[in-house]
Design an enzyme around this catalytic site. Sequence first.
Site, PDB file in Angstrom:
ATOM      1  N   CYS A 146      13.344  53.429  -6.296  1.00  0.00           N
ATOM      2  CA  CYS A 146      12.315  52.377  -6.337  1.00  0.00           C
ATOM      3  C   CYS A 146      12.294  51.693  -7.706  1.00  0.00           C
ATOM      4  O   CYS A 146      11.680  50.633  -7.848  1.00  0.00           O
ATOM      5  CB  CYS A 146      10.939  52.970  -6.077  1.00  0.00           C
ATOM      6  SG  CYS A 146      10.840  53.763  -4.499  1.00  0.00           S
ATOM      7  N   ALA A 155       5.571  48.977   3.429  1.00  0.00           N
ATOM      8  CA  ALA A 155       5.051  48.803   4.793  1.00  0.00           C
ATOM      9  C   ALA A 155       4.394  50.090   5.282  1.00  0.00           C
ATOM     10  O   ALA A 155       3.263  50.068   5.799  1.00  0.00           O
ATOM     11  CB  ALA A 155       6.191  48.398   5.719  1.00  0.00           C
ATOM     12  N   LYS A 185       5.536  66.756   4.367  1.00  0.00           N
ATOM     13  CA  LYS A 185       6.445  66.219   5.394  1.00  0.00           C
ATOM     14  C   LYS A 185       7.606  65.552   4.661  1.00  0.00           C
ATOM     15  O   LYS A 185       7.503  64.418   4.200  1.00  0.00           O
ATOM     16  CB  LYS A 185       5.762  65.203   6.305  1.00  0.00           C
ATOM     17  CG  LYS A 185       6.655  64.892   7.518  1.00  0.00           C
ATOM     18  CD  LYS A 185       6.488  63.511   8.077  1.00  0.00           C
ATOM     19  CE  LYS A 185       7.268  62.437   7.391  1.00  0.00           C
ATOM     20  NZ  LYS A 185       8.741  62.514   7.441  1.00  0.00           N
ATOM     21  N   GLU A 228      13.564  44.358  -2.119  1.00  0.00           N
ATOM     22  CA  GLU A 228      14.297  45.479  -2.717  1.00  0.00           C
ATOM     23  C   GLU A 228      15.583  45.720  -1.917  1.00  0.00           C
ATOM     24  O   GLU A 228      15.520  46.026  -0.723  1.00  0.00           O
ATOM     25  CB  GLU A 228      13.386  46.702  -2.615  1.00  0.00           C
ATOM     26  CG  GLU A 228      13.687  47.812  -3.518  1.00  0.00           C
ATOM     27  CD  GLU A 228      12.616  48.906  -3.429  1.00  0.00           C
ATOM     28  OE1 GLU A 228      12.473  49.626  -4.414  1.00  0.00           O
ATOM     29  OE2 GLU A 228      11.946  49.038  -2.391  1.00  0.00           O
ATOM     30  N   GLU A 286       3.229  55.597  -3.987  1.00  0.00           N
ATOM     31  CA  GLU A 286       4.293  55.126  -4.879  1.00  0.00           C
ATOM     32  C   GLU A 286       5.254  54.369  -3.971  1.00  0.00           C
ATOM     33  O   GLU A 286       6.011  54.977  -3.213  1.00  0.00           O
ATOM     34  CB  GLU A 286       4.931  56.337  -5.565  1.00  0.00           C
ATOM     35  CG  GLU A 286       5.737  55.984  -6.779  1.00  0.00           C
ATOM     36  CD  GLU A 286       7.203  55.860  -6.456  1.00  0.00           C
ATOM     37  OE1 GLU A 286       7.637  54.719  -6.178  1.00  0.00           O
ATOM     38  OE2 GLU A 286       7.903  56.874  -6.481  1.00  0.00           O
TER      39      GLU A 286
HETATM   40  C1  SIN Z   1      11.730  56.688  -6.770  1.00  0.00           C
HETATM   41  O1  SIN Z   1      12.729  56.069  -6.538  1.00  0.00           O
HETATM   42  O2  SIN Z   1      10.774  56.627  -5.990  1.00  0.00           O
HETATM   43  C2  SIN Z   1      11.556  57.580  -7.966  1.00  0.00           C
HETATM   44  C3  SIN Z   1      12.442  57.273  -9.089  1.00  0.00           C
HETATM   45  C4  SIN Z   1      12.142  58.083 -10.328  1.00  0.00           C
HETATM   46  O3  SIN Z   1      11.344  59.007 -10.311  1.00  0.00           O
HETATM   47  O4  SIN Z   1      12.723  57.765 -11.361  1.00  0.00           O
END
Ligand code: SIN
Length: 527
Positions: free
Chosen positions: A330, A277, A221, A427, A296
């Site tokens: 992330c 979340a 998805k 974040e 992740e």
């Molecule tokens: C992400 O932002 O979830 C992945 C970043 C990355 O693989 O470097």
Amino acid sequence: MSTIRMVLRICALASHPLDVARMQHSYPCFRQMSTDAQSIAARLSASGIFRTQGLIGGKWTEAYDGNTIKVHNPATGDVIANVPCMGKRETSDAISSAYDAFNSWSKLTANERSRRLRKWYDLLIAHKEELGQLITLEQGKPLNEAMGEVNYGASFIEFYAEEAKRVYGDIIPATLADRRLFSLKQPVGVVGAITPWNFPLAMITRKVGPALACGCTVVIKPSELTPLTALAAAELSLQAGIPPGVVNVVMGNASDIGDTLLASPQVRKITFTGSTAVGKKLMAGSAATVKKISLELGGNAPCIVFDDADLDVAVKGSLAAKFRNSGQTCVCANRIIVQEGIYEKFANAFANAVQNLKVGNGFTEGVAQGPLINEAAVQKVESFVQDAVSKGAKVMLGGKRHSLGMTFYEPTVISDANSEMLVSREEVFGPVAPLLRFKTEEEAIRIANDTNAGLASYIFTTNVQRSWRVAEALEYGLVGINEGLISTEVAPFGGFKQSGLGREGSKYGIDEYLEIKYVCLGNMDRA
Ligand code: SIN
């Protein structure tokens, strides 16, 4: 047939911008797309990878009720395509297809699966340019960066094509003389892979590569904001000879699709990249059928610059760690924590470097910062900056929407930030770099670890002992020392604390898709 779908069917016939112009004349509906988007869409269609339907059991499929959702170009607001808005019924069928396909796919030899994955990798690379354009079109990142994502995304398929052949079991020394003990590794089964918009290709391949390598089948998805890259990759998987039903793609009503994946006992694993979340909800939802899960989730990466850092290395590394994908990863540096002795020098050099980042449409030459994904993302950034300023931070650079309009935001540097501000606690997921000040190494570690997140962290120092000491003390799954770009397919990627569970990439990533089976052979004494 919807207008846009008709446009796209027409696009499929047009391979040259002039053809597009001719068709535009005959079909006024074509004007709904900008000229750039039209010619790119036309080129993509001609390459055969511009798919706008879901994929279930090897068949390109509309939503059963005919509903669609629009996919927009975040740089212009243009509609790129309409894709099906799928829900429970389509997801159930995709799960059934994946379940049926598991029987034969998991029984192929590892070599055979490896060959098909390798072919998929070759096709992804052969279509690098079109895939890169598609990523820029629907996600907004600069074309160079998008092409980099294609290399990065494809590398997971290449790596796991190789790892497919290395799923070893063990022979275990038995405790009784008439027994022989073994452990086997077997694929977990059908995998539900829920992926985000910030890496429309790489977050799919990082999950699907290891899943397919060990014999699992998948229902993907993708984000409703960026489904076209996922569909293009799925088309290439079919061209690579990966059998129908092994890779399925459904998109649309996120909660209906998610609930159906969670409720199904046939889905044995959920893998997700996205917000903490949503990750918590998926974790709770997986409990009813006790699924294996990998998550992740969000980060709050500290980037610590010590007095003894090489200034150029620290500026270059922090810039890369903060502004990759306009701050929408992330692992982006969320807090730049600078020791007091180098603070002013670093802040000025860093702000100068940020000032040189060109903002614009990702298709424009030299652009380093594209738009944010949508209006909600800009509003979040705005509220974080306002909160910081109201608590005493100073805007050194940027701090407002870009004059280009849409969802463009000025690359921003904020000095005198502290741990109480939203920019430090959560974040920001945008191009805002808050600079915090510290005195001692202990204080830097305390500030860095003072969060529920634990994904990426960065240190800049020329002191080798300090780099080891601090790397060991940081409660993070990834540590970059004197380097701001550290992601690679060969290294384990994943978080501590509430940044997630499990690891992706590397030799460890495949374990997330395997069950270990213990086999005991008894009565060896008998003739
Ligand atoms: C992400 O932002 O979830 C992945 C970043 C990355 O693989 O470097």
